[in-house]
Design a protein around this motif. Structure first.
Motif, PDB file in Angstrom:
ATOM      1  N   SER A  83      -1.024   2.854 -18.434  1.00 41.56           N
ATOM      2  CA  SER A  83      -2.448   3.116 -18.258  1.00 41.56           C
ATOM      3  C   SER A  83      -2.807   4.501 -18.792  1.00 41.56           C
ATOM      4  O   SER A  83      -1.934   5.342 -19.023  1.00 41.56           O
ATOM      5  N   ASP A  84      -4.107   4.707 -18.960  1.00 39.85           N
ATOM      6  CA  ASP A  84      -4.624   6.012 -19.387  1.00 39.85           C
ATOM      7  C   ASP A  84      -5.241   6.766 -18.214  1.00 39.85           C
ATOM      8  O   ASP A  84      -5.974   7.734 -18.406  1.00 39.85           O
ATOM      9  N   ALA A  85      -4.956   6.311 -16.995  1.00 41.20           N
ATOM     10  CA  ALA A  85      -5.537   6.947 -15.814  1.00 41.20           C
ATOM     11  C   ALA A  85      -5.121   8.417 -15.751  1.00 41.20           C
ATOM     12  O   ALA A  85      -3.978   8.770 -16.066  1.00 41.20           O
ATOM     13  N   PRO A  86      -6.033   9.314 -15.356  1.00 34.41           N
ATOM     14  CA  PRO A  86      -5.680  10.731 -15.233  1.00 34.41           C
ATOM     15  C   PRO A  86      -4.628  10.937 -14.146  1.00 34.41           C
ATOM     16  O   PRO A  86      -4.483  10.114 -13.239  1.00 34.41           O
ATOM     17  N   LEU A  87      -3.921  12.051 -14.249  1.00 34.21           N
ATOM     18  CA  LEU A  87      -2.832  12.305 -13.306  1.00 34.21           C
ATOM     19  C   LEU A  87      -3.319  12.347 -11.863  1.00 34.21           C
ATOM     20  O   LEU A  87      -2.619  11.885 -10.951  1.00 34.21           O
ATOM     21  N   ASP A 111       0.839  -1.199   0.000  1.00 31.70           N
ATOM     22  CA  ASP A 111       0.000   0.000   0.000  1.00 31.70           C
ATOM     23  C   ASP A 111       0.874   1.249   0.000  1.00 31.70           C
ATOM     24  O   ASP A 111       1.006   1.939   1.013  1.00 31.70           O
ATOM     25  N   PRO A 112       1.484   1.575  -1.150  1.00 36.33           N
ATOM     26  CA  PRO A 112       2.377   2.741  -1.189  1.00 36.33           C
ATOM     27  C   PRO A 112       1.661   4.059  -0.942  1.00 36.33           C
ATOM     28  O   PRO A 112       2.298   5.056  -0.596  1.00 36.33           O
ATOM     29  N   ALA A 113       0.328   4.081  -1.105  1.00 35.52           N
ATOM     30  CA  ALA A 113      -0.421   5.331  -0.926  1.00 35.52           C
ATOM     31  C   ALA A 113      -0.710   5.633   0.536  1.00 35.52           C
ATOM     32  O   ALA A 113      -1.143   6.747   0.863  1.00 35.52           O
ATOM     33  N   ALA A 114      -0.489   4.685   1.424  1.00 36.21           N
ATOM     34  CA  ALA A 114      -0.798   4.916   2.838  1.00 36.21           C
ATOM     35  C   ALA A 114       0.076   6.040   3.394  1.00 36.21           C
ATOM     36  O   ALA A 114       1.195   6.265   2.935  1.00 36.21           O
ATOM     37  N   ALA A 168       4.570   5.219 -10.020  1.00 35.80           N
ATOM     38  CA  ALA A 168       3.876   6.232 -10.827  1.00 35.80           C
ATOM     39  C   ALA A 168       4.344   6.185 -12.278  1.00 35.80           C
ATOM     40  O   ALA A 168       3.531   6.292 -13.209  1.00 35.80           O
ATOM     41  N   ALA A 169       5.648   6.028 -12.486  1.00 33.03           N
ATOM     42  CA  ALA A 169       6.183   5.951 -13.848  1.00 33.03           C
ATOM     43  C   ALA A 169       5.598   4.755 -14.594  1.00 33.03           C
ATOM     44  O   ALA A 169       5.246   4.846 -15.780  1.00 33.03           O
ATOM     45  N   ARG A 170       5.469   3.627 -13.901  1.00 36.71           N
ATOM     46  CA  ARG A 170       4.880   2.451 -14.536  1.00 36.71           C
ATOM     47  C   ARG A 170       3.420   2.722 -14.914  1.00 36.71           C
ATOM     48  O   ARG A 170       2.976   2.370 -16.017  1.00 36.71           O
ATOM     49  N   LEU A 171       2.660   3.359 -14.027  1.00 40.02           N
ATOM     50  CA  LEU A 171       1.253   3.656 -14.310  1.00 40.02           C
ATOM     51  C   LEU A 171       1.114   4.635 -15.469  1.00 40.02           C
ATOM     52  O   LEU A 171       0.194   4.525 -16.285  1.00 40.02           O
ATOM     53  N   ALA A 190      -1.754  10.147  -8.932  1.00 42.28           N
ATOM     54  CA  ALA A 190      -1.249  10.816  -7.732  1.00 42.28           C
ATOM     55  C   ALA A 190      -1.836  10.179  -6.479  1.00 42.28           C
ATOM     56  O   ALA A 190      -1.121   9.898  -5.506  1.00 42.28           O
ATOM     57  N   ALA A 191      -3.134   9.905  -6.494  1.00 39.16           N
ATOM     58  CA  ALA A 191      -3.789   9.301  -5.331  1.00 39.16           C
ATOM     59  C   ALA A 191      -3.280   7.883  -5.090  1.00 39.16           C
ATOM     60  O   ALA A 191      -3.106   7.460  -3.940  1.00 39.16           O
ATOM     61  N   GLN A 192      -3.010   7.144  -6.164  1.00 36.59           N
ATOM     62  CA  GLN A 192      -2.560   5.755  -6.027  1.00 36.59           C
ATOM     63  C   GLN A 192      -1.182   5.655  -5.404  1.00 36.59           C
ATOM     64  O   GLN A 192      -0.830   4.613  -4.855  1.00 36.59           O
ATOM     65  N   VAL A 193      -0.394   6.723  -5.492  1.00 36.86           N
ATOM     66  CA  VAL A 193       0.947   6.682  -4.902  1.00 36.86           C
ATOM     67  C   VAL A 193       1.074   7.628  -3.702  1.00 36.86           C
ATOM     68  O   VAL A 193       2.187   7.974  -3.290  1.00 36.86           O
TER      69      VAL A 193
END
Length: 311
Positions: free
Chosen positions: A273-277, A221-224, A266-269, A281-284
């Motif tokens: 993926s086409d996820a918005p920034l 859980d890197p976003a924690a 983040a670089a991998r995502l 940002a939230a995922q990391v």
């Protein structure tokens, strides 16, 4: 994901390649150095010799596995003397159906003793190389042991069978088996390192229950909102001893590694993926897209949007 699985997922790119090669003595082959790759050789039958530049020869027997994590050039031959002679063929001579194509190949010599080799290569992205892989030696040699590593032997046998006798579904099975083989090789290597007296570095870290617990937590859980105190609690240690232990083994403080891993993820995502920034940002672990962009540019030297367009 656990640390080792994460490392492979981030570093591996493209499609791994492999071949089941049958050599008839006399034979010898040079494998050119390929930066940004990792290669392996598994001796299925017979024996041979391997040499890296400026290194002494290594004899390989049936069941031996060798892994070259940095794509080092090397020579294989049926005898130690032939390692220094002109090779019978070079890896460049068979670009279309050479030893790094998923296939079964027969290299006929003069009818001498037969050596059967399972060989292959993985593409790695140097820009996201994990320090765990960077600490590996140029050559990892896992000698055959009849009572050791049954899972590795099983993966080798399955892969060899698929390459020697392709059937329906082989194209889907082989990449998965190659990834499995890579994970087994690395798992065995790191599990065996404590016996060699390692007290620092990733080999020691992956065999340290407290540090590994913290690594698994932040990889899971890197976003924690991690702090040193929270990671220390995951490790079951007080803050100061944990911070010192982590930095000694990993080579950087806990929050420094966390930031590096967040930006690597983040670089991998951004690439895949086409996820918005704002979503990335939230995922990391960044509530602000601006703060994420600033941290990303500081580590990668470019803004997230530019990085995505260029990759």
């Amino acid at each position: 994901m656990d640390v080792l699985s994460d490392v492979i997922a981030v570093t591996r790119t493209g499609r791994p390649r492999s071949a089941h090669v049958r050599w008839h003595a006399p034979w010898g082959q040079e494998f050119a150095s390929v930066p940004g790759s990792a290669g392996f050789q598994v001796i299925l039958q017979g024996s041979c010799w391997l040499r890296l530049p400026d290194e002494g020869p290594v004899q390989l027997r049936a069941g031996d596995v060798v892994f070259l994590p940095h794509g080092s050039g090397h020579t294989l031959a049926d005898s130690a003397e032939r390692l220094w002679a002109s090779p019978v063929c070079s890896s460049d001579d068979h670009e279309s159906n050479g030893p790094y194509v998923s296939d079964s190949v027969d290299r006929s010599g003069e009818g001498g003793p037969v050596t059967v080799v399972l060989c292959g290569a993985y593409r790695l992205d140097p820009s996201r190389a994990h320090p765990l892989l960077q600490t590996l030696p140029d050559l990892v040699h896992l000698p055959t042991r009849s009572d050791h590593h049954p899972e590795l032997r099983s993966a080798v046998e399955l892969l060899a069978a698929e390459l020697e006798r392709p059937r329906l579904g082989t194209d889907a099975v082989v990449p998965g088996l190659l990834d499995t083989l890579l994970l087994y090789i690395l798992r065995i290597w790191f599990e065996e390192q404590p016996g060699r007296g390692s007290t620092t570095g990733w080999a020691a870290a992956l065999n340290d229950l407290q540090v590994t617990a913290a690594l698994h937590a932040l990889h899971r859980d890197p976003a924690a909102p991690w702090t040193v105190a929270k990671l220390a609690a995951e490790a079951g240690l007080s803050r100061a001893p944990f911070a010192k232990r982590f930095a000694t083994l990993i080579g950087q403080p806990p929050l420094g590694y966390l930031t590096w891993w967040r930006m690597t993820t983040a670089a991998r995502l951004l690439r895949t993926s086409d996820a918005p920034l704002r979503s990335i940002a939230a995922q990391v672990g960044y509530a602000s897209e601006f703060a994420f962009a600033h941290a990303f540019k500081r580590m990668h030297g470019t803004a997230p949007g530019t990085y995505r367009r260029n990759n």
